[in-house]
Scaffold this motif. Sequence first.
Motif, PDB file in Angstrom:
ATOM      1  N   PHE A  73      -7.983  -5.151  -6.046  1.00  0.00           N
ATOM      2  CA  PHE A  73      -7.208  -4.474  -4.992  1.00  0.00           C
ATOM      3  C   PHE A  73      -7.902  -3.195  -4.549  1.00  0.00           C
ATOM      4  O   PHE A  73      -7.992  -2.896  -3.354  1.00  0.00           O
ATOM      5  N   THR A  76     -11.054  -4.066  -2.518  1.00  0.00           N
ATOM      6  CA  THR A  76     -10.708  -4.503  -1.161  1.00  0.00           C
ATOM      7  C   THR A  76     -10.259  -3.328  -0.305  1.00  0.00           C
ATOM      8  O   THR A  76     -10.662  -3.199   0.869  1.00  0.00           O
ATOM      9  N   SER A  77      -9.432  -2.458  -0.857  1.00  0.00           N
ATOM     10  CA  SER A  77      -8.929  -1.298  -0.120  1.00  0.00           C
ATOM     11  C   SER A  77     -10.060  -0.358   0.262  1.00  0.00           C
ATOM     12  O   SER A  77     -10.042   0.241   1.344  1.00  0.00           O
ATOM     13  N   CYS A  78     -11.044  -0.228  -0.610  1.00  0.00           N
ATOM     14  CA  CYS A  78     -12.173   0.664  -0.337  1.00  0.00           C
ATOM     15  C   CYS A  78     -13.026   0.157   0.821  1.00  0.00           C
ATOM     16  O   CYS A  78     -13.828   0.916   1.381  1.00  0.00           O
ATOM     17  N   GLN A 100      -1.381  -2.256  -7.859  1.00  0.00           N
ATOM     18  CA  GLN A 100      -1.673  -2.707  -6.489  1.00  0.00           C
ATOM     19  C   GLN A 100      -0.803  -1.947  -5.492  1.00  0.00           C
ATOM     20  O   GLN A 100      -0.329  -2.502  -4.507  1.00  0.00           O
ATOM     21  N   PRO A 102      -0.634   0.906  -2.736  1.00  0.00           N
ATOM     22  CA  PRO A 102      -1.476   1.707  -1.844  1.00  0.00           C
ATOM     23  C   PRO A 102      -1.149   3.194  -1.870  1.00  0.00           C
ATOM     24  O   PRO A 102      -2.031   4.023  -1.655  1.00  0.00           O
ATOM     25  N   LEU A 229      -7.939   6.244   2.986  1.00  0.00           N
ATOM     26  CA  LEU A 229      -6.919   5.533   2.219  1.00  0.00           C
ATOM     27  C   LEU A 229      -5.525   6.066   2.546  1.00  0.00           C
ATOM     28  O   LEU A 229      -4.546   5.302   2.560  1.00  0.00           O
ATOM     29  N   ASN A 232      -4.676   4.579   5.883  1.00  0.00           N
ATOM     30  CA  ASN A 232      -4.374   3.156   5.728  1.00  0.00           C
ATOM     31  C   ASN A 232      -2.954   2.955   5.219  1.00  0.00           C
ATOM     32  O   ASN A 232      -2.229   2.058   5.693  1.00  0.00           O
ATOM     33  N   PHE A 233      -2.557   3.782   4.274  1.00  0.00           N
ATOM     34  CA  PHE A 233      -1.188   3.672   3.757  1.00  0.00           C
ATOM     35  C   PHE A 233      -0.175   4.099   4.813  1.00  0.00           C
ATOM     36  O   PHE A 233       0.846   3.431   5.028  1.00  0.00           O
TER      37      PHE A 233
END
Length: 246
Positions: A73, A76-78, A100, A102, A229, A232-233
Amino acid sequence: MVNSKRDVAVLKQTPSSTSMKKVSLSPSHIRATMKNKPPFLLLSLLSAAVLFHFPPTPAAATKSPATENSTEFIRTSCGATLYPDLCYTSLSGYASTVQQDPALLARAAITVSLSRARHMAAYLFNTSRLADYGADSRASAALHDCSTVFGDAIDQIRGSLMQMKRLGSGGESLRFQMSNVQTWMSAALTNEETCTDGFQNVDDDGGVKAEVCDRAVKVKEVTSNALALVNNFAANVTPSSEDGQF
């Protein structure tokens, strides 16, 4: 009565008698006895000694499926950041905490950013005390300005972290709270960039400029990842998640 100090009387039981037999334990007797031992016996003794002093190494612990999923996770988020490899290496150690989530991942990234900024500020403080710029006042001014803006960046990153820890509480909407975090992290990144901008017209005879700028760039990259990040959240916050606790 034993006549020699090197001899010891021991009892040797035989099938046909219980008489005492004197067995010599002198060094010469031991050497002679060992010469007559089969090679495999000596090897067995040596192997036993090695195993005694060097016990088997336990097998390396394997990651649980939950940890592997959390690690994937994070990887992928990075992918949404400008520096994905740095993002993964700096955050993979938080896999068990992030799981997992965010929001927790963004918080971990801000924590890393704050730590790096603090180390940079300490470096700038020590460098400004020890550096000798002579007649180059521009270098001295750039270093002083860099120290100041990093102090401001630390305050902004710290405020972001505190806000992330209070998400969903305090009577404020989640969107409003995330807007604060986005604003402060963006301002922190701008301050870090200002540090390197101040050295553009400074000569680097002593190597201080290159050292400061290299260190500042590494901190900027971590802060940039944290901001990505966070964004993104925040982009995925929906009305249904407004009452969520993080």
